[in-house]
Write a protein that holds these residues in place. Structure first.
Motif, mmCIF file in Angstrom:
data_model
loop_
_atom_site.group_PDB
_atom_site.id
_atom_site.type_symbol
_atom_site.label_atom_id
_atom_site.label_comp_id
_atom_site.label_asym_id
_atom_site.label_seq_id
_atom_site.Cartn_x
_atom_site.Cartn_y
_atom_site.Cartn_z
ATOM 1 N N ARG A 143 2.763 11.113 -5.754
ATOM 2 C CA ARG A 143 2.995 11.694 -4.422
ATOM 3 C C ARG A 143 4.332 11.285 -3.813
ATOM 4 N NH1 ARG A 143 -2.582 12.631 -1.210
ATOM 5 N NH2 ARG A 143 -3.769 13.443 -2.976
ATOM 6 N N GLN A 175 -7.043 -2.124 -0.073
ATOM 7 C CA GLN A 175 -6.821 -0.667 -0.009
ATOM 8 C C GLN A 175 -5.862 -0.182 -1.098
ATOM 9 O OE1 GLN A 175 -6.399 1.161 3.832
ATOM 10 N NE2 GLN A 175 -8.411 0.453 4.468
ATOM 11 N N LYS A 229 -3.878 19.031 5.161
ATOM 12 C CA LYS A 229 -4.033 19.086 3.700
ATOM 13 C C LYS A 229 -3.415 20.363 3.152
ATOM 14 C CE LYS A 229 -7.729 16.027 2.946
ATOM 15 N NZ LYS A 229 -8.179 15.329 1.763
ATOM 16 N N TYR A 289 0.080 13.557 7.302
ATOM 17 C CA TYR A 289 -0.882 12.665 7.979
ATOM 18 C C TYR A 289 -0.258 12.221 9.303
ATOM 19 C CZ TYR A 289 -2.717 12.277 3.203
ATOM 20 O OH TYR A 289 -3.203 12.555 1.960
ATOM 21 N N SER A 292 3.854 6.422 -6.752
ATOM 22 C CA SER A 292 2.885 7.292 -7.435
ATOM 23 C C SER A 292 3.442 8.712 -7.476
ATOM 24 C CB SER A 292 1.545 7.281 -6.690
ATOM 25 O OG SER A 292 1.592 8.151 -5.563
ATOM 26 N N HIS A 348 -5.204 14.714 9.711
ATOM 27 C CA HIS A 348 -4.847 14.993 8.311
ATOM 28 C C HIS A 348 -4.453 16.467 8.192
ATOM 29 C CE1 HIS A 348 -6.955 11.320 6.599
ATOM 30 N NE2 HIS A 348 -7.435 11.372 7.836
ATOM 31 N N HIS A 383 0.855 -1.189 0.000
ATOM 32 C CA HIS A 383 0.000 0.000 0.000
ATOM 33 C C HIS A 383 0.896 1.245 0.000
ATOM 34 C CE1 HIS A 383 -3.760 2.088 1.977
ATOM 35 N NE2 HIS A 383 -3.529 2.503 0.756
ATOM 36 N N TRP A 388 -8.577 4.779 7.089
ATOM 37 C CA TRP A 388 -10.014 4.710 7.327
ATOM 38 C C TRP A 388 -10.677 5.351 6.110
ATOM 39 C CZ3 TRP A 388 -10.647 7.205 12.887
ATOM 40 C CH2 TRP A 388 -9.953 6.427 13.817
ATOM 41 N N ASN A 425 0.605 16.778 1.381
ATOM 42 C CA ASN A 425 -0.178 16.654 2.617
ATOM 43 C C ASN A 425 0.686 16.066 3.715
ATOM 44 O OD1 ASN A 425 -2.505 17.447 1.325
ATOM 45 N ND2 ASN A 425 -3.413 15.397 1.246
ATOM 46 N N HIS A 478 -12.694 7.499 3.655
ATOM 47 C CA HIS A 478 -13.395 8.775 3.893
ATOM 48 C C HIS A 478 -14.903 8.575 3.909
ATOM 49 C CE1 HIS A 478 -9.635 10.778 2.082
ATOM 50 N NE2 HIS A 478 -9.658 11.032 3.368
ATOM 51 N N LEU A 496 -6.758 2.531 -4.207
ATOM 52 C CA LEU A 496 -5.906 3.651 -4.626
ATOM 53 C C LEU A 496 -5.552 3.524 -6.105
ATOM 54 C CD1 LEU A 496 -4.234 6.157 -3.948
ATOM 55 C CD2 LEU A 496 -2.402 4.662 -3.143
HETATM 56 P P1 NDP Z 1 -11.552 8.547 -1.364
HETATM 57 O O1 NDP Z 1 -11.800 8.566 -2.826
HETATM 58 O O2 NDP Z 1 -12.497 9.240 -0.470
HETATM 59 O O3 NDP Z 1 -10.120 9.154 -1.027
HETATM 60 C C1 NDP Z 1 -9.060 8.900 -1.846
HETATM 61 C C2 NDP Z 1 -7.928 9.757 -1.395
HETATM 62 O O4 NDP Z 1 -6.774 9.324 -2.064
HETATM 63 C C3 NDP Z 1 -7.989 11.212 -1.772
HETATM 64 O O5 NDP Z 1 -8.785 11.915 -0.891
HETATM 65 C C4 NDP Z 1 -6.545 11.618 -1.695
HETATM 66 O O6 NDP Z 1 -6.192 11.887 -0.355
HETATM 67 C C5 NDP Z 1 -5.829 10.334 -1.968
HETATM 68 N N1 NDP Z 1 -4.995 10.246 -3.146
HETATM 69 C C6 NDP Z 1 -5.227 10.579 -4.405
HETATM 70 N N2 NDP Z 1 -4.145 10.292 -5.159
HETATM 71 C C7 NDP Z 1 -3.246 9.746 -4.349
HETATM 72 C C8 NDP Z 1 -1.945 9.238 -4.521
HETATM 73 N N3 NDP Z 1 -1.349 9.203 -5.691
HETATM 74 N N4 NDP Z 1 -1.298 8.762 -3.474
HETATM 75 C C9 NDP Z 1 -1.875 8.757 -2.271
HETATM 76 N N5 NDP Z 1 -3.106 9.216 -2.033
HETATM 77 C C10 NDP Z 1 -3.769 9.703 -3.076
HETATM 78 O O7 NDP Z 1 -11.393 7.039 -1.000
HETATM 79 P P2 NDP Z 1 -11.075 6.270 0.357
HETATM 80 O O8 NDP Z 1 -11.042 7.129 1.558
HETATM 81 O O9 NDP Z 1 -11.987 5.117 0.377
HETATM 82 O O10 NDP Z 1 -9.625 5.749 0.091
HETATM 83 C C11 NDP Z 1 -9.293 5.038 -1.097
HETATM 84 C C12 NDP Z 1 -7.819 4.912 -1.147
HETATM 85 O O11 NDP Z 1 -7.251 6.225 -1.179
HETATM 86 C C13 NDP Z 1 -7.240 4.275 0.125
HETATM 87 O O12 NDP Z 1 -7.203 2.884 0.028
HETATM 88 C C14 NDP Z 1 -5.887 4.897 0.194
HETATM 89 O O13 NDP Z 1 -4.981 4.153 -0.595
HETATM 90 C C15 NDP Z 1 -6.056 6.262 -0.439
HETATM 91 N N6 NDP Z 1 -6.089 7.347 0.546
HETATM 92 C C16 NDP Z 1 -7.077 7.382 1.509
HETATM 93 C C17 NDP Z 1 -6.993 8.280 2.521
HETATM 94 C C18 NDP Z 1 -7.951 8.228 3.647
HETATM 95 O O14 NDP Z 1 -7.616 8.745 4.727
HETATM 96 N N7 NDP Z 1 -9.132 7.643 3.477
HETATM 97 C C19 NDP Z 1 -5.925 9.300 2.573
HETATM 98 C C20 NDP Z 1 -5.017 9.240 1.467
HETATM 99 C C21 NDP Z 1 -5.094 8.256 0.541
HETATM 100 P P3 NDP Z 1 -6.130 13.294 0.293
HETATM 101 O O15 NDP Z 1 -7.539 13.779 0.248
HETATM 102 O O16 NDP Z 1 -5.644 13.025 1.651
HETATM 103 O O17 NDP Z 1 -5.231 14.114 -0.544
#
Ligand code: NDP
Length: 479
Positions: A180, A421, A214, A192, A178, A212, A171, A280, A190, A282, A425
């Motif tokens: 990031r 997870q 941001k 965390y 990626s 978080h 993960h 967790w 960001n 969102h 992503l």
């Molecule tokens: P959402 O679609 O609500 O959230 C996806 C999140 O992915 C975005 O909000 C963004 O985080 C983040 N993201 C986008 N591109 C990338 C990247 N290249 N590398 C890392 N993070 C990225 O879905 P979910 O909450 O259900 O999460 C789905 C997947 O997103 C997770 O399995 C995890 O891999 C990733 N993710 C989830 C986060 C969380 O706290 N739920 C935080 C970061 C990543 P942000 O808004 O923080 O910029």
């Protein structure tokens, strides 16, 4: 008027250009103690660099709380309307102090808030997860990121060998490979808290929380080719960007948000909410607005304020607590211990680490204990005592943890879903992001034996066949 140059004891120095010798061609005199002091100090200008997160960039700033979250926490630092001075240090994980800033790596994101209830440190990363969930693996993992003992070079073979046998890492590896994984500056990423922490309310109720931070500057990244070109131009890209922006008055800002989980829900989620390799979602735990922090002052002295800033997850304040996250529990010990080794037993007395509130402790003496007795009363040097020394405050006791089980060694890989997870992503990336993910991963695999690659690709296939095939195609393209 020009200030008088002195020795460290304050004695004026008559000549700082010429050594004291018996004639112009004669030997040095031992009594030139100023020369001895000068050379001796030069020998001691370096302290051990951090084992991890050695290369860093930081600045002072202010945390402002704009929203009311008092239903979750009594922490004064998180009360609406509060402003708290802070210092932040960003870093790469693997590179040594002289490493180039723009290398692909996870970034440290460490915040120290000087609150009236003591220092609160949030020692996070620019990623919401980490490579491991059991602290037993931390030294092994870090060894794979550092130099091979024989070649003294970084070893992609070691990295992929370890990751192939540790699917919980993929993960984080997905985020690392990626866009990031190579932010253009510390301001364009960001932060965390990554671990699960707890918040304690005024009526002593606990909820679990994720922090978080941001970026308001937006996410910007370099491709591998752009990062190589940038490193060819400068090794200090992050320092130049961050220091330059603050000097120019362009103060970077981050929105502070939390996710909250009710205490009793921790047993009901399909994933372990204390597992550092998991987020967790969102959708289940929406982000709640808390406030904003701004970095608005560069350090006057990098060494005194950034290099010796000592962040530790053990520094918490009433209203913010820990969780059963195993890696958090280990870091509570290991970060403070690293500072004791690197900076000295009394590292919290250094100005950058010193709390702004009164400190009362019965720790005694030791090298560089410059604060003298801090017990609150002259005759009180043990506790309990009858001389008015500082005493405990039972009102700060946290509610008992309701989580318990049989003491045993539980296999942290048994029955754990390490694929869903990273799949989520992978699936949310657009075509361009996915193409770069595949090619960055393929490039990182260069020179690694095929049997090790095949093991890892087996895990990528389980995340998503498209992911595994994408990496295979990118490798074929590299030739
Ligand atoms: P959402 O679609 O609500 O959230 C996806 C999140 O992915 C975005 O909000 C963004 O985080 C983040 N993201 C986008 N591109 C990338 C990247 N290249 N590398 C890392 N993070 C990225 O879905 P979910 O909450 O259900 O999460 C789905 C997947 O997103 C997770 O399995 C995890 O891999 C990733 N993710 C989830 C986060 C969380 O706290 N739920 C935080 C970061 C990543 P942000 O808004 O923080 O910029």
């Amino acid at each position: 008027m020009t200030k008088k140059l002195t020795t460290t004891a304050g004695n004026p120095i008559a000549d700082n250009q010429n050594a004291l010798t018996a004639g112009p061609r004669g030997p040095l005199l031992m009594q030139d103690y100023q020369l001895i002091e000068k050379l001796a100090h030069q020998n001691r200008e370096r302290i051990p660099e951090r084992v991890v997160h050695a290369k860093g960039w930081g600045a002072h700033g202010t945390l402002s709380i704009t929203h009311d979250i008092s239903q979750y926490t009594k922490a004064k630092v998180l009360a609406k309307g509060t402003q708290t001075p802070m210092i932040c240090r960003f870093s790469t994980v693997a590179g040594e102090m002289g490493a180039a800033d723009n290398e692909r790596d996870v970034r440290g994101f460490a915040l120290k808030f000087y609150t009236e209830e003591g220092n609160w440190d949030m020692v996070g990363n620019n990623t919401p997860v980490f490579f491991l969930r059991d602290p037993y693996k931390f030294p092994d993992f870090i060894h794979t990121q550092k130099r091979h003992p024989r070649t003294n070079m970084r070893s992609p073979t070691a990295m992929w060998d370890y990751w192939g046998q540790s699917p919980e890492a993929l993960h984080q590896v997905t985020i690392l490979m990626s866009d990031r994984g190579c932010p253009v500056s510390p301001m364009h990423m960001n932060g965390y808290g990554s671990h699960t922490y707890s918040l304690i309310s005024a009526d002593n109720k606990r909820v679990w929380v994720k922090f978080h931070f941001k970026t308001q500057q937006g996410h910007e990244f370099l491709t591998n080719a752009e990062s190589s070109a940038k490193i060819g131009e400068t090794r200090e890209g992050f320092q130049e960007e961050l220091f330059g922006a603050i000097e120019a008055g362009n103060f970077p800002k981050w929105d502070v948000k939390i996710q909250v989980m009710q205490e009793e829900d921790a047993g009901n989620t399909p994933y372990n909410p204390f597992d550092l390799t998991k987020v967790w979602p969102h959708g289940d735990y929406p982000l709640i607005d808390v406030g904003v922090f701004e970095l608005n002052r560069n350090a006057d002295n990098y060494f005194a304020e950034i290099e010796t800033a000592a962040y530790s997850p053990s520094n918490i304040v009433p209203g913010i607590g820990f969780s059963p996250d195993k890696v958090l529990q280990a870091r509570i010990f290991s970060y403070a211990d690293a500072h004791r080794y690197r900076l000295g037993t009394h590292y919290e007395q250094l100005p950058v680490n010193r709390p702004v509130c009164p400190v009362h402790t019965y720790h005694k003496d030791g090298k560089m204990n410059v604060m003298g007795p801090q017990t609150g009363a002259g005759d009180a040097f043990y506790e309990p005592n009858s001389f008015g020394g500082a005493t405990q405050s039972p009102e700060f006791a946290e509610p008992a943890l309701k989580i318990s089980g049989d003491a045993d060694r539980y296999n942290h890989r048994d029955g754990n879903d390490d694929y869903s997870q990273p799949r989520a992503l992978h699936d949310l990336m657009d075509d361009g992001q996915r193409a770069r993910l595949y090619s960055n991963t393929a490039e990182a695999m260069a020179g690694v034996p095929e049997d090790i690659i095949n093991t890892v690709l087996g895990h990528y296939d389980k995340i998503s066949p498209a992911y595994g095939d994408g990496i295979r195609a990118a490798r074929a393209k590299l030739g």
